[in-house]
Design an enzyme around this catalytic site. Structure first.
Site, PDB file in Angstrom:
ATOM      1  N   ASP A   1      41.845  69.350 -34.247  1.00 43.39           N
ATOM      2  CA  ASP A   1      42.943  68.476 -34.660  1.00 43.39           C
ATOM      3  C   ASP A   1      43.993  69.243 -35.474  1.00 43.39           C
ATOM      4  OD1 ASP A   1      44.306  66.067 -35.000  1.00 43.39           O
ATOM      5  OD2 ASP A   1      42.509  64.935 -35.504  1.00 43.39           O
TER       6      ASP A   1
ATOM      7  N   ASP B   1      48.253  58.992 -31.152  1.00 44.03           N
ATOM      8  CA  ASP B   1      47.038  58.276 -30.745  1.00 44.03           C
ATOM      9  C   ASP B   1      47.316  57.010 -29.932  1.00 44.03           C
ATOM     10  OD1 ASP B   1      45.868  60.184 -32.307  1.00 44.03           O
ATOM     11  OD2 ASP B   1      44.699  58.780 -33.519  1.00 44.03           O
TER      12      ASP B   1
HETATM   13  C1  GAL Z   1      43.483  61.977 -35.053  1.00 47.16           C
HETATM   14  C2  GAL Z   1      43.129  62.173 -33.583  1.00 47.16           C
HETATM   15  C3  GAL Z   1      42.140  61.071 -33.209  1.00 47.16           C
HETATM   16  C4  GAL Z   1      40.903  61.175 -34.080  1.00 47.16           C
HETATM   17  C5  GAL Z   1      41.290  61.137 -35.560  1.00 47.16           C
HETATM   18  C6  GAL Z   1      40.096  61.446 -36.457  1.00 47.16           C
HETATM   19  O1  GAL Z   1      44.377  62.967 -35.434  1.00 47.16           O
HETATM   20  O2  GAL Z   1      44.302  62.135 -32.799  1.00 47.16           O
HETATM   21  O3  GAL Z   1      41.829  61.170 -31.835  1.00 47.16           O
HETATM   22  O4  GAL Z   1      40.237  62.382 -33.770  1.00 47.16           O
HETATM   23  O5  GAL Z   1      42.303  62.097 -35.843  1.00 47.16           O
HETATM   24  O6  GAL Z   1      40.434  61.446 -37.817  1.00 47.16           O
END
Ligand code: GAL
Length: 406
Positions: free
Chosen positions: A114, A174
């Site tokens: 991430d 997301d």
């Molecule tokens: C976001 C990501 C999500 C999930 C989340 C967890 O940045 O796009 O899919 O992994 O973090 O905190």
């Protein structure tokens, strides 16, 4: 293809949830990803190695990984190329080597990586590349094959550089599961195109992610994929209104993710999959398009803006083609994001304007969302030359395998 706990269980993954889900998946050979929040309060204070939360995972992640492998599944994990993950746990920035080494020791097969808390090391493709490349080098040095899935939400155009260091890259903020978000605009997902997007955000709707992906299809190829985010299929939020009719929204979501060659990562509570969802996610014909070894880039050949009877903007009617390893037998998808049924004549000269050899063939049109006599998906609706008439309900996607006749 696989499953990830985030969409349904957020910051509360546990050993039980993972093992029960694994049991539900066991015959499929899919891979399971433990997303954010598997972490202990801190790293090991002596060695700096990452540690798991033993309340959630009492036997530890190495043990869990062994269990999953024994069951024939693969094991994925999550971290962030930042000081902290998005959920506020320790990240991997500056700890790439020890983290990669530990993941390899744990038997990790897939890393979702991430972008939160990256300390300003983004904003140009070079900064992002360098930061994500560090983990790639660290993974490589372990000698263990680990699928590397970037999750920087399309920041700094990863489709232009990630193909040389990773296997997939997220292309948007997301996804979110709510009926009004199927085709809605939400200011939390503000960009109209990802090509120059500075704030990917979240709460991105299905149709917006499809539109984002449409411009990026030329970037994919074998072993390098646009990741349209995890599936919301089966979670219930997006399908309430239309579920009773035909599961149209769910079919559209699943079909277009498959057609556009996104990784297919389920996100619902697999232990409680209802029958309609199960039928949809096990459509082998649709999955075969996603997994086709030709790894061809799909193309949006037609994209018509629609107006409602009241004259207001009302989605689009689009036609997509993709060639398959069975070429000249290929696939076509027709997507109606509007709120009224649409009819269209598919002129072969138009949809294959760039492939003269395909235009004059006769095709058996097999509707992959109709069941045939033996109860399997894929029913022939007849043989056609030059053109084909199709009608698509609101929010529906029709997918055809078009079998070239000799
Ligand atoms: C976001 C990501 C999500 C999930 C989340 C967890 O940045 O796009 O899919 O992994 O973090 O905190």
């Amino acid at each position: 293809m696989g499953w990830n706990h985030w969409n349904t269980f957020g910051c509360d993954p546990t050993e039980d949830i993972i093992l029960q889900t694994a049991q539900a998946l066991v015959d499929t050979g899919l891979n399971i990803v433990v997303d954010d929040c598997w972490h202990a309060e801190s790293r090991d204070l002596d060695t700096g190695a990452p540690k798991e939360d033993l309340t959630k995972f009492p036997h530890g992640l190495k043990w869990l990984s062994d269990q999953l492998h024994t069951m024939g599944l693969k094991f994925g994990i999550y971290s962030s190329a930042g000081t902290f993950t998005c959920g506020g746990h320790f990240g991997s920035l500056g700890y790439e080597e020890i983290d990669a080494k530990t993941y390899a020791e744990w038997g990790v097969d897939y890393l979702k990586y991430d972008n939160c808390n990256n300390e300003g090391q983004s904003g140009t493709p070079k900064l992002s590349y360098d930061r994500f490349n560090k983990m790639r080098e660290a993974l490589k040095a372990t000698g263990r094959p680990i699928l590397y899935a970037l999750c920087n939400w399309g920041e700094d155009q990863p489709w232009n550089w990630a193909g040389t260091i990773a296997h997939s890259w997220r292309i948007s903020g997301d996804i979110h599961d709510a009926s009004h978000e199927f085709s809605g605009f939400d200011p939390r997902c503000p960009c109209t195109s990802m090509l120059d997007c500075k704030l990917p955000g979240w709460h991105c709707s299905v149709t917006r992610i499809i539109d984002f992906a449409a411009l990026l299809v030329a970037k994919i190829g074998s072993g390098r994929w646009n990741d349209m985010d995890m599936l919301e299929v089966g979670r219930g939020g997006m399908n309430q209104e239309e579920y009773s009719k035909s599961g149209a929204v769910v079919v559209t979501h699943f079909s277009m993710w498959a057609f556009l060659k996104s990784p297919l990562i389920l996100g619902h509570d697999i232990r409680n999959t209802d029958n309609t969802t199960l039928e949809i996610i096990t459509n082998e014909e649709i999955i075969a398009i996603n997994q086709d070894t030709r790894a061809a880039q799909p193309v949006r050949k037609i994209n018509r803006l629609l107006k409602s009877s009241a004259g207001e903007e009302d989605g689009t009617l689009s036609v997509w083609t993709v060639s398959l390893s069975t070429y000249p037998t290929n696939a076509i998808a027709v997507l109606n994001t509007g709120s009224e049924t649409q009819s269209l004549t598919l002129e072969f000269a138009e949809i294959w304007s760039d492939a003269a050899n395909l235009q004059n063939l006769t095709y058996d049109f097999v509707d992959l969302w109709q069941k045939n006599g033996s109860g399997k998906w894929g029913q022939s609706v007849g043989k056609f030359s030059q053109s084909f008439e199709v009608s698509v309900e609101p929010h529906q996607t029709k997918v055809f395998k078009v079998i070239a006749q000799s």
